[in-house]
Design an enzyme around this catalytic site. Structure first.
Site, PDB file in Angstrom:
ATOM      1  N   TRP A 187       0.926  -1.229   0.018  1.00  0.00           N
ATOM      2  CA  TRP A 187       0.019   0.048  -0.039  1.00  0.00           C
ATOM      3  C   TRP A 187       0.939   1.200  -0.082  1.00  0.00           C
ATOM      4  O   TRP A 187       1.840   1.100   0.729  1.00  0.00           O
ATOM      5  CB  TRP A 187      -0.952   0.006   1.310  1.00  0.00           C
ATOM      6  CG  TRP A 187      -1.542   1.340   1.202  1.00  0.00           C
ATOM      7  CD1 TRP A 187      -2.644   1.659   0.540  1.00  0.00           C
ATOM      8  CD2 TRP A 187      -1.242   2.642   2.209  1.00  0.00           C
ATOM      9  NE1 TRP A 187      -2.955   3.044   0.797  1.00  0.00           N
ATOM     10  CE2 TRP A 187      -2.165   3.620   1.642  1.00  0.00           C
ATOM     11  CE3 TRP A 187      -0.509   2.670   3.046  1.00  0.00           C
ATOM     12  CZ2 TRP A 187      -2.053   4.866   2.356  1.00  0.00           C
ATOM     13  CZ3 TRP A 187      -0.389   4.132   3.775  1.00  0.00           C
ATOM     14  CH2 TRP A 187      -1.308   4.965   3.399  1.00  0.00           C
ATOM     15  N   GLU A 228      -3.035  -2.826  -2.747  1.00  0.00           N
ATOM     16  CA  GLU A 228      -3.935  -2.357  -1.910  1.00  0.00           C
ATOM     17  C   GLU A 228      -4.418  -0.887  -2.604  1.00  0.00           C
ATOM     18  O   GLU A 228      -3.680  -0.062  -2.416  1.00  0.00           O
ATOM     19  CB  GLU A 228      -3.767  -2.418  -0.456  1.00  0.00           C
ATOM     20  CG  GLU A 228      -4.749  -1.813   0.305  1.00  0.00           C
ATOM     21  CD  GLU A 228      -4.558  -1.790   1.779  1.00  0.00           C
ATOM     22  OE1 GLU A 228      -3.509  -1.743   2.235  1.00  0.00           O
ATOM     23  OE2 GLU A 228      -5.625  -1.341   2.429  1.00  0.00           O
ATOM     24  N   LYS A 230      -7.063   2.513  -2.575  1.00  0.00           N
ATOM     25  CA  LYS A 230      -7.649   3.406  -1.560  1.00  0.00           C
ATOM     26  C   LYS A 230      -8.149   4.396  -2.348  1.00  0.00           C
ATOM     27  O   LYS A 230      -7.871   4.944  -3.633  1.00  0.00           O
ATOM     28  CB  LYS A 230      -6.691   3.937  -0.651  1.00  0.00           C
ATOM     29  CG  LYS A 230      -7.311   4.802   0.586  1.00  0.00           C
ATOM     30  CD  LYS A 230      -5.966   4.911   1.458  1.00  0.00           C
ATOM     31  CE  LYS A 230      -6.570   5.681   2.910  1.00  0.00           C
ATOM     32  NZ  LYS A 230      -5.586   5.936   3.847  1.00  0.00           N
ATOM     33  N   ASP A 261      -9.737  -3.264   1.373  1.00  0.00           N
ATOM     34  CA  ASP A 261      -9.691  -2.727   2.588  1.00  0.00           C
ATOM     35  C   ASP A 261     -11.098  -2.224   2.735  1.00  0.00           C
ATOM     36  O   ASP A 261     -11.591  -1.572   1.960  1.00  0.00           O
ATOM     37  CB  ASP A 261      -8.809  -1.671   2.757  1.00  0.00           C
ATOM     38  CG  ASP A 261      -8.775  -1.009   4.280  1.00  0.00           C
ATOM     39  OD1 ASP A 261      -9.529  -0.761   4.702  1.00  0.00           O
ATOM     40  OD2 ASP A 261      -7.709  -1.193   4.916  1.00  0.00           O
ATOM     41  N   HIS A 264     -11.735   1.636   2.363  1.00  0.00           N
ATOM     42  CA  HIS A 264     -11.241   2.152   1.293  1.00  0.00           C
ATOM     43  C   HIS A 264     -12.116   2.487   0.254  1.00  0.00           C
ATOM     44  O   HIS A 264     -11.523   2.924  -1.133  1.00  0.00           O
ATOM     45  CB  HIS A 264      -9.809   1.580   0.845  1.00  0.00           C
ATOM     46  CG  HIS A 264      -8.870   1.791   1.540  1.00  0.00           C
ATOM     47  ND1 HIS A 264      -7.428   1.461   1.421  1.00  0.00           N
ATOM     48  CD2 HIS A 264      -8.733   2.127   2.890  1.00  0.00           C
ATOM     49  CE1 HIS A 264      -6.699   1.665   2.398  1.00  0.00           C
ATOM     50  NE2 HIS A 264      -7.398   1.875   3.070  1.00  0.00           N
ATOM     51  N   HIS A 288      -8.567  -6.499   4.034  1.00  0.00           N
ATOM     52  CA  HIS A 288      -8.192  -5.876   5.256  1.00  0.00           C
ATOM     53  C   HIS A 288      -9.470  -5.562   5.804  1.00  0.00           C
ATOM     54  O   HIS A 288     -10.477  -4.719   5.587  1.00  0.00           O
ATOM     55  CB  HIS A 288      -7.391  -4.478   4.643  1.00  0.00           C
ATOM     56  CG  HIS A 288      -5.896  -4.755   5.024  1.00  0.00           C
ATOM     57  ND1 HIS A 288      -5.027  -3.484   4.632  1.00  0.00           N
ATOM     58  CD2 HIS A 288      -5.128  -5.709   4.725  1.00  0.00           C
ATOM     59  CE1 HIS A 288      -3.833  -3.978   4.656  1.00  0.00           C
ATOM     60  NE2 HIS A 288      -3.693  -5.306   4.808  1.00  0.00           N
ATOM     61  N   ASP A 296     -12.799   8.238   8.783  1.00  0.00           N
ATOM     62  CA  ASP A 296     -11.795   7.274   9.009  1.00  0.00           C
ATOM     63  C   ASP A 296     -12.196   6.239   8.604  1.00  0.00           C
ATOM     64  O   ASP A 296     -13.201   5.443   8.723  1.00  0.00           O
ATOM     65  CB  ASP A 296     -11.790   7.311  10.485  1.00  0.00           C
ATOM     66  CG  ASP A 296     -10.962   6.424  11.141  1.00  0.00           C
ATOM     67  OD1 ASP A 296      -9.717   6.178  10.659  1.00  0.00           O
ATOM     68  OD2 ASP A 296     -11.219   5.590  11.781  1.00  0.00           O
ATOM     69  N   ASP A 298     -10.425   3.221   9.732  1.00  0.00           N
ATOM     70  CA  ASP A 298      -9.930   2.313  10.488  1.00  0.00           C
ATOM     71  C   ASP A 298     -10.323   2.155  11.789  1.00  0.00           C
ATOM     72  O   ASP A 298      -9.766   2.279  12.988  1.00  0.00           O
ATOM     73  CB  ASP A 298      -8.191   2.765  10.617  1.00  0.00           C
ATOM     74  CG  ASP A 298      -7.694   2.626   9.055  1.00  0.00           C
ATOM     75  OD1 ASP A 298      -7.780   1.540   8.564  1.00  0.00           O
ATOM     76  OD2 ASP A 298      -7.356   3.647   8.788  1.00  0.00           O
ATOM     77  N   ASP A 328      -7.211  -4.558   9.663  1.00  0.00           N
ATOM     78  CA  ASP A 328      -6.602  -3.463   9.575  1.00  0.00           C
ATOM     79  C   ASP A 328      -7.378  -2.189  10.157  1.00  0.00           C
ATOM     80  O   ASP A 328      -8.130  -1.624   9.620  1.00  0.00           O
ATOM     81  CB  ASP A 328      -6.072  -2.919   8.071  1.00  0.00           C
ATOM     82  CG  ASP A 328      -5.438  -1.662   7.955  1.00  0.00           C
ATOM     83  OD1 ASP A 328      -4.910  -1.353   8.931  1.00  0.00           O
ATOM     84  OD2 ASP A 328      -5.221  -1.153   6.803  1.00  0.00           O
TER      85      ASP A 328
HETATM   86  C1  RNT Z   1      -3.693   2.621   4.653  1.00  0.00           C
HETATM   87  C2  RNT Z   1      -4.017   1.242   4.238  1.00  0.00           C
HETATM   88  C3  RNT Z   1      -2.663   0.237   4.853  1.00  0.00           C
HETATM   89  C4  RNT Z   1      -2.209   0.663   6.264  1.00  0.00           C
HETATM   90  C5  RNT Z   1      -1.244  -0.225   6.813  1.00  0.00           C
HETATM   91  C6  RNT Z   1      -0.728   0.477   8.134  1.00  0.00           C
HETATM   92  O1  RNT Z   1      -4.829   3.357   4.286  1.00  0.00           O
HETATM   93  O2  RNT Z   1      -5.303   0.724   4.888  1.00  0.00           O
HETATM   94  O3  RNT Z   1      -3.205  -0.908   4.658  1.00  0.00           O
HETATM   95  O4  RNT Z   1      -3.306   0.753   7.115  1.00  0.00           O
HETATM   96  O5  RNT Z   1      -0.437  -0.439   5.845  1.00  0.00           O
HETATM   97 ZN    ZN Z   2      -5.379  -1.339   4.716  1.00  0.00          ZN
END
Ligand code: RNT
Ligand code: ZN
Length: 420
Positions: A187, A228, A230, A261, A264, A288, A296, A298, A328
């Protein structure tokens, strides 16, 4: 919870599910095979152990200042061990390159080697964990202007290409030593706060850098690459080089795994609905598992509709062996070890529920156009006694069941993390 209570509830659940043609023991055995990759970065707010590197950059942010974060490798390992002790089954640990054991030395990203991760491999071997790995293309002076592998400056691109190739080699060696394929995820933060005129240039640069990175042919038995995408990051709101279309195109054209993810994509766009499509075109997928909340991406994973849908899609597609599940998220506002346990248990519960679905009956309703019946059974399935099955699974593994684990976390906080 008393074991007598757990067993009684389980016996009832077994009969209830048997009435629907579901073999509970088989569902447990299938779930037990699901190894979840615990991201090391929840325990220390994505800080890592590079000498003199304190600043998290790259459009990812950790909010909160709950006391007790891991400050050293030993503390971080102890925290992961604690979390693992409250999770049934055998799981993996996902490392990032900035978590190397550098012994106080300043080792730049284009200099890292297996030796900087040997103590992690030894620890994992000792504890029976498998490891996954990630190149770290953020929190570095050469990513400070927001670009790495897609940078306009060829020297900067070269630096990051070298870093990622080294990481892929480290992942390969991890796979060799631990006897389990190590997933290496790429990523990158590349993107821009405001409008970019020449988007093609950056995407062409990224494509060329990836081509160079993958010129090193690793052993597929030892490691697998994943890429990955985003949608946006903090400070890269207007443009992200590695978009979904970019990596989906690259992954399919080059037979690479694609990382989805959950945080994302657009807020109403879900990754669960991408799984059955992607699996037709890519060999395997890396997830993820995360929880996006407004800006956010995460938040700590919980048992919500999307997590359940993700698990259902994988089980319904009979693709558990083609999907790698990693977590993640990073939350610094609550007990960090508790956050791990909440996230992993929620993920396991989602998969268990999916494995306990009355799929034969549901498929037959669907095939016959009995749509009321399908919807009714889906609704009823939500309140079947799956939690009794999960508690039983915990107890057979000697793991504290249900909410009883809260006091284990409190005790660890009293004795360990609050003293940091
Ligand atoms: C960031 C990605 C990535 C990170 C990690 C720390 O938006 O999700 O995977 O969270 O690599
Ligand atoms: Zn991620």
């Amino acid at each position: 919870m008393k074991s007598e209570q757990i067993n009684q509830a389980f016996e009832y659940a077994k009969t209830r599910y048997a009435g629907l043609g579901i073999d509970v023991e088989k569902a447990i055995a299938d779930m037990d095979k699901l190894s979840i990759s615990l991201h090391c970065w929840q325990a220390d707010d994505v800080k890592g152990f590079e000498t003199g590197n304190d600043e998290l950059t790259g459009g990812i942010q950790v909010t909160g200042n709950y006391p007790g974060k891991a400050r050293t490798i030993a503390e971080l390992r102890a925290d992961i061990d604690k979390a693992m002790s409250l999770i049934p089954g055998e799981h993996r640990v996902n490392l990032h390159a900035l978590y190397g054991d550098f012994g106080g030395e300043k080792v730049d990203r284009d200099q890292i080697e297996v030796k900087h991760f040997q103590s992690w491999i030894d620890w994992a071997k000792d504890k029976g964990y498998k490891l996954d790995f990630n190149a770290t293309c953020f929190s570095h002076e050469k990513s400070a202007d927001g670009f790495t592998l897609s940078h306009r400056d060829p020297a900067i691109r070269e630096f990051w290409v070298e870093h990622v190739i080294r990481c892929r080699k480290i992942a390969e060696e991890i796979g060799r030593q631990l006897g389990s394929k190590c997933i290496h995820n790429i990523w990158i933060p590349d993107g821009s706060k405001d409008l970019i005129v020449d988007r093609s240039l950056y995407r062409q640069n990224l494509k060329n850098s990836l081509d160079k990175i993958f010129e090193y042919k690793s052993n597929d038995e030892l490691m697998l690459d994943s890429i990955e995408c985003k949608l946006f990051g903090i400070g890269s709101e207007s443009f992200v080089v590695g978009s979904h279309e970019f990596y989906m195109g690259y992954g399919i054209a080059n037979n690479k795994m694609i990382t989805l993810d959950a945080g994302h994509f657009h807020p109403t766009e879900v990754i669960s609905d991408k799984i059955s499509s992607l699996l037709l075109f890519t060999p395997e997928i890396l997830l993820h598992v995360s929880r996006g909340v407004r800006w956010d991406s995460d938040h700590v994973v919980i048992l919500n509709d999307e997590l359940q849908a993700i698990a259902q899609e994988i089980i319904r597609a009979k693709a558990l062996d083609r999907v790698h599940v990693g977590l993640d998220f990073f939350d610094a506002s609550i007990n960090r070890i508790g956050a791990y346990v909440i996230g992993v248990r929620a993920t396991q519960k989602a998969f268990l529920q999916a494995l306990l679905e009355p799929s034969a009956q549901l498929n037959s309703f669907e095939a016959n156009g009995q749509n009321f019946e399908r919807l009714a059974l889906l609704e009823e399935a939500k309140s079947l006694p799956w939690a009794a099955v999960y508690d039983y699974y915990c107890s057979t593994k000697g793991i504290t069941p249900a909410e009883d684990y809260i006091s284990d976390i409190q005790e660890y906080e009293r004795n360990v993390t609050s003293k940091r």
